[in-house]
Design a protein around this motif. Sequence first.
Motif, PDB file in Angstrom:
ATOM      1  N   MET A   1      40.012  35.619  47.373  1.00 30.03           N
ATOM      2  CA  MET A   1      39.805  36.450  46.178  1.00 30.03           C
ATOM      3  C   MET A   1      38.608  35.935  45.395  1.00 30.03           C
ATOM      4  O   MET A   1      38.635  35.717  44.208  1.00 30.03           O
ATOM      5  CB  MET A   1      41.063  36.418  45.305  1.00 30.03           C
ATOM      6  CG  MET A   1      41.066  37.424  44.174  1.00 30.03           C
ATOM      7  SD  MET A   1      42.688  37.433  43.372  1.00 30.03           S
ATOM      8  CE  MET A   1      42.316  38.426  41.964  1.00 30.03           C
ATOM      9  N   THR A   2      37.541  35.699  46.074  1.00 31.10           N
ATOM     10  CA  THR A   2      36.366  35.183  45.399  1.00 31.10           C
ATOM     11  C   THR A   2      35.399  36.291  45.032  1.00 31.10           C
ATOM     12  O   THR A   2      34.314  36.047  44.540  1.00 31.10           O
ATOM     13  CB  THR A   2      35.653  34.155  46.298  1.00 31.10           C
ATOM     14  OG1 THR A   2      35.333  34.770  47.550  1.00 31.10           O
ATOM     15  CG2 THR A   2      36.525  32.941  46.555  1.00 31.10           C
ATOM     16  N   GLY A   3      35.769  37.499  45.251  1.00 38.34           N
ATOM     17  CA  GLY A   3      34.880  38.580  44.860  1.00 38.34           C
ATOM     18  C   GLY A   3      35.276  39.866  45.542  1.00 38.34           C
ATOM     19  O   GLY A   3      36.228  39.923  46.306  1.00 38.34           O
ATOM     20  N   GLY A   4      34.516  40.944  45.270  1.00 38.65           N
ATOM     21  CA  GLY A   4      34.749  42.196  45.927  1.00 38.65           C
ATOM     22  C   GLY A   4      35.969  42.933  45.447  1.00 38.65           C
ATOM     23  O   GLY A   4      36.394  42.809  44.310  1.00 38.65           O
ATOM     24  N   TYR A   5      36.565  43.675  46.357  1.00 45.17           N
ATOM     25  CA  TYR A   5      37.652  44.583  46.009  1.00 45.17           C
ATOM     26  C   TYR A   5      38.884  43.897  45.421  1.00 45.17           C
ATOM     27  O   TYR A   5      39.421  44.376  44.411  1.00 45.17           O
ATOM     28  CB  TYR A   5      38.037  45.386  47.253  1.00 45.17           C
ATOM     29  CG  TYR A   5      39.059  46.460  46.985  1.00 45.17           C
ATOM     30  CD1 TYR A   5      38.721  47.622  46.296  1.00 45.17           C
ATOM     31  CD2 TYR A   5      40.380  46.311  47.426  1.00 45.17           C
ATOM     32  CE1 TYR A   5      39.658  48.608  46.045  1.00 45.17           C
ATOM     33  CE2 TYR A   5      41.323  47.290  47.180  1.00 45.17           C
ATOM     34  CZ  TYR A   5      40.957  48.434  46.492  1.00 45.17           C
ATOM     35  OH  TYR A   5      41.886  49.396  46.241  1.00 45.17           O
ATOM     36  N   VAL A   9      40.474  44.863  41.752  1.00 43.14           N
ATOM     37  CA  VAL A   9      41.840  45.333  41.557  1.00 43.14           C
ATOM     38  C   VAL A   9      42.562  44.474  40.525  1.00 43.14           C
ATOM     39  O   VAL A   9      43.235  44.984  39.618  1.00 43.14           O
ATOM     40  CB  VAL A   9      42.612  45.326  42.896  1.00 43.14           C
ATOM     41  CG1 VAL A   9      44.093  45.617  42.659  1.00 43.14           C
ATOM     42  CG2 VAL A   9      42.024  46.364  43.850  1.00 43.14           C
ATOM     43  N   ALA A  10      42.424  43.149  40.649  1.00 44.20           N
ATOM     44  CA  ALA A  10      43.066  42.248  39.693  1.00 44.20           C
ATOM     45  C   ALA A  10      42.527  42.478  38.286  1.00 44.20           C
ATOM     46  O   ALA A  10      43.287  42.471  37.304  1.00 44.20           O
ATOM     47  CB  ALA A  10      42.839  40.795  40.111  1.00 44.20           C
ATOM     48  N   GLY A  14      44.650  43.808  35.030  1.00 43.95           N
ATOM     49  CA  GLY A  14      44.594  43.121  33.741  1.00 43.95           C
ATOM     50  C   GLY A  14      44.205  44.060  32.621  1.00 43.95           C
ATOM     51  O   GLY A  14      44.775  44.011  31.516  1.00 43.95           O
ATOM     52  N   VAL A  15      43.242  44.937  32.879  1.00 43.28           N
ATOM     53  CA  VAL A  15      42.823  45.931  31.886  1.00 43.28           C
ATOM     54  C   VAL A  15      44.003  46.829  31.512  1.00 43.28           C
ATOM     55  O   VAL A  15      44.250  47.106  30.330  1.00 43.28           O
ATOM     56  CB  VAL A  15      41.653  46.779  32.434  1.00 43.28           C
ATOM     57  CG1 VAL A  15      41.439  48.019  31.573  1.00 43.28           C
ATOM     58  CG2 VAL A  15      40.372  45.947  32.477  1.00 43.28           C
ATOM     59  N   ALA A  16      44.738  47.279  32.516  1.00 48.16           N
ATOM     60  CA  ALA A  16      45.860  48.190  32.263  1.00 48.16           C
ATOM     61  C   ALA A  16      46.952  47.522  31.432  1.00 48.16           C
ATOM     62  O   ALA A  16      47.462  48.114  30.478  1.00 48.16           O
ATOM     63  CB  ALA A  16      46.431  48.686  33.591  1.00 48.16           C
TER      64      ALA A  16
END
Length: 204
Positions: A1-5, A9-10, A14-16
């Motif tokens: 999870m160092t970048g990209g999709y 998504v994460a 978090g925004v939601a």
Amino acid sequence: MTGGYPLLVADLIGVAVFAASGASAGVAKRLDLFGVAFVGFAAALGGGILRDVVIGATPPLAFADWRYAVTAVAAAVVVFWLHPALHRVRRTVLTLDAAGLGLFTVTGTLKAIEAGVPAVGACLVGMLTAIGGGLTRDLLTGEIPVVLQREIYAIVALGGAVVVAVLHRIGQAGVIPLAVAAVVMTVVRLIALRRRWSAPVAVP
């Protein structure tokens, strides 16, 4: 999870959750639809805007990528219309806020590292990303910001950011380790609330 999709998504999750937290606070203050949506938007994206300005990512994603604004407003509107079904609004706000704290600490720290910010600075950026939305929400709804009170809040974010930086350093910044880190931060925050853990304050 160092970048990209996966990171996108994460970030959007978090925004939601922060938008829902902000919207719930707005509902509790009996704001109208626009007010609830605005507080939700500010709570969701305030920390991310601060993060992007600090790391020099301009324009901030909140303005450059429509998915962020749409996600924030959509989550806030959903909370506005469904709030009669959300019992104990304050508990809902606190739970969502704890989840947002964990998610935004992870994504904020990772983005700072990927932007070339040294580990110590990346941890501070991660903390600011996590607390920025809650700070904005509380100011807009006339509350004393949680981060300035005795509750364990920013400390959880800073500790989590350190864990994320260490995981990245040892090559374990995968989806599962980082998801576990976010969950642990959320749980610690909720336990701190339940048991009323607090940082020391000055004696008058």
